[in-house]
Design an enzyme around this catalytic site. Structure first.
Site, PDB file in Angstrom:
ATOM      1  N   HIS A  36      17.956  27.085 -11.878  1.00 26.11           N
ATOM      2  CA  HIS A  36      18.301  28.493 -12.110  1.00 26.11           C
ATOM      3  C   HIS A  36      17.177  29.459 -11.761  1.00 26.11           C
ATOM      4  CE1 HIS A  36      22.062  27.452 -13.936  1.00 26.11           C
ATOM      5  NE2 HIS A  36      21.515  26.833 -14.963  1.00 26.11           N
ATOM      6  N   ASP A  73      25.041  17.701 -18.410  1.00 22.30           N
ATOM      7  CA  ASP A  73      25.581  18.539 -19.478  1.00 22.30           C
ATOM      8  C   ASP A  73      27.083  18.789 -19.364  1.00 22.30           C
ATOM      9  OD1 ASP A  73      24.929  19.922 -17.193  1.00 22.30           O
ATOM     10  OD2 ASP A  73      23.760  21.477 -18.185  1.00 22.30           O
ATOM     11  N   ASP A 115      25.505  19.497 -12.168  1.00 22.19           N
ATOM     12  CA  ASP A 115      25.291  20.124 -13.468  1.00 22.19           C
ATOM     13  C   ASP A 115      26.525  20.922 -13.885  1.00 22.19           C
ATOM     14  OD1 ASP A 115      22.420  20.865 -15.017  1.00 22.19           O
ATOM     15  OD2 ASP A 115      24.006  22.325 -15.360  1.00 22.19           O
ATOM     16  N   GLY A 155      17.576  30.687 -17.278  1.00 16.28           N
ATOM     17  CA  GLY A 155      18.270  29.484 -17.732  1.00 16.28           C
ATOM     18  C   GLY A 155      17.383  28.291 -17.986  1.00 16.28           C
ATOM     19  N   TYR A 197      21.878  18.356 -22.901  1.00 16.17           N
ATOM     20  CA  TYR A 197      21.325  18.759 -24.191  1.00 16.17           C
ATOM     21  C   TYR A 197      21.795  17.862 -25.323  1.00 16.17           C
ATOM     22  CZ  TYR A 197      20.441  22.267 -20.831  1.00 16.17           C
ATOM     23  OH  TYR A 197      20.041  22.867 -19.662  1.00 16.17           O
TER      24      TYR A 197
END
Length: 393
Positions: free
Chosen positions: A131, A257, A167, A139, A301
């Site tokens: 990002h 993620d 992603d 980000g 995460y």
């Protein structure tokens, strides 16, 4: 070309930490490498672990302004520095410049090993910070290591590089860096920007209309897309555009993620679906690029239950010695998770029992995923000489 596999790693990479409550916690990297070691993945005869060195200004300024580099250096003592720093997403921490430069140096090292033929595949799980923009952090990303590694490869004379971003968030920083460069094809498969940061990545974003029309492909999937839907979409778009582009090197951002337990997004993949995605890009690297594959980490995460398993599978996939999904996770690793006081219950096996079968796309079915596929194919396929409505293309 050597058939060796390089994994870029050093414990110093754990220094990229934005605080104990920040989602991008380096414990996810440590747990991944410990799990890979505990399962014998790092003991592969083909695999070599190599330590990075920090990227210097000559590399960082390939994709970042000198003024921004100075701002990152000043940030720990200057709360008004701007450039996207000192925000909830991008808090400042001591040693931030050096930590971000080390990650970038790792991704460039991985690219160098491919360029010189010393490795066929290179993996940097700490990389993929996609990002960051030329003049600002964004980000959770301070320096855009993926863009810098690609820019370095272009400087060495490579003419066609494909970047595929798995992603859950759109790979906006990399797309922006090469939006006007026909030598780089950026392909991003992500959750719809209508419901997720960074709010970009619509199918109609297809490259600079004057310089590189068709150089960006965006596949934006609806909330709740599961393994079968994601794989159906991937195979309906990604192989076709890559084959038409004919890349010499494949760079993939393997953020995990899109997992169903990820706290920051809303797709529904299992570890098994992610493993199937890694296998698919691996096969494309061999089909199209003589195996030259640079695999980077990215988001993810679920620090305990997702990232370590997903990226251990990624390293194993790159090594050519895939792990049996039913492999049991060592008790010592699970005990370590508990001893660290991490809240999540440690997993017991390398599978979640996800179903990774899927029906190949056709233009006659109608679902939310199929509508997303059709929109991307109609926006992008004509630039590659492909028929959006022909499932053979």
């Amino acid at each position: 070309m050597s058939d060796a596999v390089a994994v870029v790693w050093d414990d110093a990479l754990l220094g990229y930490t934005m605080g104990g409550d920040h989602p991008l916690h380096p414990v996810r990297l440590d747990l991944t490498m410990r799990l890979a070691e505990g399962l014998g993945v790092l003991a592969s005869d083909r695999l070599e672990v190599v330590a990075p060195t920090p990227a210097g200004p000559d590399l960082l300024t390939l994709c970042h302004d000198p003024e921004y580099l100075e701002a990152v250096k000043r940030a720990p003592t200057d709360p008004g520095v701007g450039h996207g720093l000192h925000t909830a997403d991008n808090p400042v921490f001591e040693g931030m410049y050096d930590a971000a430069a080390l990650i970038t140096g790792g991704s460039v090292l991985a690219a160098e090993l491919l360029h010189h033929g010393r490795a066929q595949h290179s993996v940097n799980i700490s990389g993929g910070l996609h990002h960051a923009m030329r003049d600002r952090a964004s980000g959770f990303c301070v320096f855009n290591d993926a863009s810098i590694a690609i820019a370095w490869l272009l400087r060495q004379g490579w003419e066609r590089i494909a970047y595929v971003d798995l992603d859950v968030h759109h790979g906006d920083g990399v797309q922006t860096a090469f939006y006007d460069d026909p030598r780089v094809l950026t392909v991003s498969i992500h959750q719809t920007p209508l419901t997720l940061f960074p709010g970009t990545g619509f199918p109609e974003e297809t490259g600079d209309p004057d310089k590189a029309l068709g150089s960006a492909v965006n596949l934006a999937l609806p909330n709740g897309t599961d393994d079968s839907g994601w794989l159906r979409a991937f195979h309906a778009v990604v192989p076709s555009v890559l084959r038409a582009f004919r890349p010499q090197i494949l760079v993939t951002q393997c953020g995990c993620d899109a997992h169903h337990e990820d706290p920051l997004a809303d797709l529904a993949l299992t570890i098994d679906g992610q493993r199937a995605g890694y296998s698919a890009v691996h096969e494309l690297a061999h089909e199209l690029c003589e195996g030259r594959w640079l695999a980077l980490g990215g988001g993810g995460y679920g620090l305990v239950r997702c990232v370590p398993r997903a990226w251990t599978h990624l390293i194993a996939e790159a090594s050519g010695e895939r792990l049996d999904p039913v492999t049991e996770i060592p008790q010592s690793w699970r005990d370590d998770v508990i001893a660290r006081g991490l809240r999540a219950r440690p997993p017991t096996h390398m599978t979640e029992g996800g179903y990774t079968g899927f029906a190949a796309w056709d233009p006659f079915t109608e679902s939310r995923v199929d509508r997303a596929i059709a929109r991307t194919r109609r926006a992008s396929f004509p630039y590659f000489g492909l028929d959006p409505d022909d499932p053979r293309d």
